[in-house]
Design a protein around this motif. Structure first.
Motif, mmCIF file in Angstrom:
data_model
loop_
_atom_site.group_PDB
_atom_site.id
_atom_site.type_symbol
_atom_site.label_atom_id
_atom_site.label_comp_id
_atom_site.label_asym_id
_atom_site.label_seq_id
_atom_site.Cartn_x
_atom_site.Cartn_y
_atom_site.Cartn_z
ATOM 1 N N ASN A 10 -7.658 -4.749 4.995
ATOM 2 C CA ASN A 10 -7.609 -2.866 5.488
ATOM 3 C C ASN A 10 -8.670 -2.469 4.743
ATOM 4 O O ASN A 10 -8.483 -1.033 4.905
ATOM 5 C CB ASN A 10 -6.493 -2.629 5.486
ATOM 6 N N CYS A 94 11.198 3.140 0.088
ATOM 7 C CA CYS A 94 10.088 3.444 -0.236
ATOM 8 C C CYS A 94 10.396 4.860 -0.780
ATOM 9 O O CYS A 94 9.339 5.137 -2.266
ATOM 10 C CB CYS A 94 8.746 3.512 0.869
ATOM 11 N N TYR A 105 2.223 8.501 -2.817
ATOM 12 C CA TYR A 105 1.709 7.180 -2.039
ATOM 13 C C TYR A 105 1.461 5.600 -2.891
ATOM 14 O O TYR A 105 1.208 6.169 -3.980
ATOM 15 C CB TYR A 105 0.448 6.931 -0.911
ATOM 16 N N GLU A 148 5.994 -1.380 8.379
ATOM 17 C CA GLU A 148 4.607 -0.247 9.322
ATOM 18 C C GLU A 148 5.839 1.116 9.052
ATOM 19 O O GLU A 148 4.188 1.411 9.437
ATOM 20 C CB GLU A 148 4.982 -1.519 10.779
ATOM 21 N N CYS A 150 6.818 2.910 6.688
ATOM 22 C CA CYS A 150 6.144 3.451 5.409
ATOM 23 C C CYS A 150 4.752 3.892 5.979
ATOM 24 O O CYS A 150 4.426 4.769 5.501
ATOM 25 C CB CYS A 150 6.455 2.282 4.694
ATOM 26 N N VAL A 151 3.818 2.897 6.278
ATOM 27 C CA VAL A 151 2.110 3.006 6.151
ATOM 28 C C VAL A 151 1.698 4.715 7.023
ATOM 29 O O VAL A 151 0.653 4.773 7.208
ATOM 30 C CB VAL A 151 1.760 2.155 7.399
ATOM 31 N N ARG A 152 2.755 4.613 8.727
ATOM 32 C CA ARG A 152 2.700 5.847 9.375
ATOM 33 C C ARG A 152 2.211 6.416 8.987
ATOM 34 O O ARG A 152 1.803 7.930 9.576
ATOM 35 C CB ARG A 152 3.349 5.112 10.959
ATOM 36 N N ALA A 156 2.500 3.932 1.871
ATOM 37 C CA ALA A 156 1.818 3.199 1.776
ATOM 38 C C ALA A 156 0.931 2.771 2.520
ATOM 39 O O ALA A 156 0.710 3.041 3.640
ATOM 40 C CB ALA A 156 2.396 1.731 1.565
ATOM 41 N N LYS A 157 -0.324 2.758 1.492
ATOM 42 C CA LYS A 157 -1.762 2.689 1.816
ATOM 43 C C LYS A 157 -2.279 1.394 2.916
ATOM 44 O O LYS A 157 -2.673 1.109 3.812
ATOM 45 C CB LYS A 157 -2.832 2.562 0.736
ATOM 46 N N SER A 158 -1.231 -0.056 2.198
ATOM 47 C CA SER A 158 -0.920 -1.153 2.665
ATOM 48 C C SER A 158 0.453 -1.716 2.256
ATOM 49 O O SER A 158 0.963 -1.214 1.518
ATOM 50 C CB SER A 158 -2.094 -1.775 1.121
ATOM 51 N N ILE A 159 0.934 -2.682 3.003
ATOM 52 C CA ILE A 159 1.731 -3.685 3.358
ATOM 53 C C ILE A 159 1.848 -4.734 3.185
ATOM 54 O O ILE A 159 1.134 -5.173 3.476
ATOM 55 C CB ILE A 159 2.680 -3.058 4.250
ATOM 56 N N ILE A 178 0.935 -4.065 11.932
ATOM 57 C CA ILE A 178 -0.026 -3.526 10.982
ATOM 58 C C ILE A 178 0.273 -5.021 10.410
ATOM 59 O O ILE A 178 1.313 -5.357 10.267
ATOM 60 C CB ILE A 178 0.171 -2.457 10.311
#
Ligand SMILES: NC(=O)C1=CN([C@@H]2O[C@H](COP(=O)(O)OP(=O)(O)OC[C@H]3O[C@@H](n4cnc5c(N)ncnc54)[C@H](OP(=O)(O)O)[C@@H]3O)[C@@H](O)[C@H]2O)C=CC1
Ligand SMILES: O=C1CO[C@H](CO)[C@@H](O)[C@@H]1O
Length: 316
Positions: A10, A94, A105, A148, A150-152, A156-159, A178
């Motif tokens: 990403n 999270c 984050y 996903e 959590c990213v939306r 979280a920036k990445s999973i 994602i």
């Protein structure tokens, strides 16, 4: 001292060596994280189940406040525990880790195991949680949907994944909107994981190497069982050539095979030594010597999870 970095799928960058935080005694981890950040660590590996996110968070906060580092320069990883695998449990779990860590984050949030569990009551966060929990049939593909979310939501920036085998990573990839950026797995000279690492790389998934030194302090360790010997004469002799310790040779080996080692230490001198591996390079022959110790031996066999239909270590 600083670690090299690698680019994730990403486009975020991840420092290629981090500090592990499992099994640090209360008080020790706070000091270890503060010292690590002071001397150049930027990647800290945490997990809800380690029960020490608050202490880690306090150390991070103080190092940001004293201007040693900015939040943006840090790469903080934590992990979703097995008790929170239903899609609607993931975002609250999270948020709990974020609150423990005092962050808004997480750079990388991992599904700790593909195995889902349930328990009637969470009293303390320790090994009893694992022993007293029952398995439930929550498919990790459903859990991934929660990741996903959590990213939306910007939590979280990445999973990514942890302890997923090839088939399990493939299933997540087949369903993911994602993509996972990481699979955190055990890698050491005793467990070189060539096939799984190649599979992850071929699918643009980075690999974090946990228990890189064979986790000598794990509670279930038996003498000589799975622990990479730091007294091994071949490793010692390679180290002498470069003026490095055996642990440094092993960590350098893990970097050269393309993984991201996360050694745990709460000893100041060892914290310093473990990141001081970016100024020498093993020859291809020396890498082969380290690879020759592979015996597919696991420091974390996770026998407690064997009865789960999602147990990952029955196949590659
Ligand atoms: N995703 C997962 O399922 C898992 C993730 N992890 C993560 O990986 C991290 C590292 O793995 P871990 O299992 O802790 O084991 P490690 O292989 O990192 O070994 C840690 C042990 O080695 C000692 N040690 C550290 N550095 C040195 C050195 N330079 N020379 C000699 N001894 C040293 C430490 O003692 P001391 O502190 O006294 O230096 C500690 O007892 C964990 O802390 C955790 O963050 C670990 C297991 C499973
Ligand atoms: O990260 C890990 C270390 O601690 C846990 C046990 O408490 C393990 O299950 C896990 O894989």
């Amino acid at each position: 001292m600083a670690a090299a970095s690698i680019e994730l799928n990403n486009k975020l960058t991840c420092p290629q060596l981090g500090l592990g935080t499992w099994q640090s005694a209360p008080g020790d981890i706070y000091n270890a994280v503060k010292h690590a950040i002071s001397i150049g660590y930027r990647h800290i590996d945490c997990a809800w189940i380690y029960g020490n996110e608050k202490e880690v968070g306090r150390a991070i906060k103080e190092k940001i406040e004293d201007k040693t580092v900015t939040r943006e320069e840090l790469f903080i990883v934590t992990k979703l525990w097995n008790l929170f695998h239903s899609r609607n449990q993931v975002v609250p779990a999270c948020k709990e880790s974020l609150s423990n860590l005092g962050l808004d984050y997480i750079d990388l949030y991992l599904v700790h195991w593909p195995v889902a569990q349930t328990i009637s009551e969470i009293k303390t966060i320790d090994l009893s949680l694992i022993k007293d929990a029952n398995f439930v049939d929550v498919d990790y593909v459903e859990t991934w949907e929660g990741m996903e979310d959590c990213v939306r939501l910007g939590l979280a920036k990445s999973i990514g994944l942890s302890n997923f085998n090839t088939k399990q990573v493939r299933r997540v990839l087949d369903h993911a909107k994602i993509k996972p950026v990481m699979n955190q797995i055990e890698v050491s000279p005793n467990l070189t994981q060539k096939k799984l690492i190649k599979f992850c790389k071929d699918n643009d998934i980075a690999v974090t190497a946990y228990s890189p030194l064979g986790s000598p302090a794990r509670p279930w360790a038996k003498p000589g069982d799975g622990v990479v010997s730091l007294d091994n004469p071949q490793i010692v002799s390679i180290g002498e050539k470069y003026g490095k310790t055996s642990a440094q040779v092993i960590l350098r080996f893990l970097v050269q095979i393309g993984t991201i080692p996360i050694p745990k230490s709460s000893n100041k001198e060892r914290v310093e030594k473990n990141i001081d591996i970016f100024d020498f390079e093993l020859t291809p022959e020396e890498v082969k010597v380290l690879e020759s110790f592979n015996c597919d031996g696991r420091a974390v066999p996770a026998d407690d999870f064997k009865a789960s239909k999602y147990f990952p270590f029955n196949e590659d």
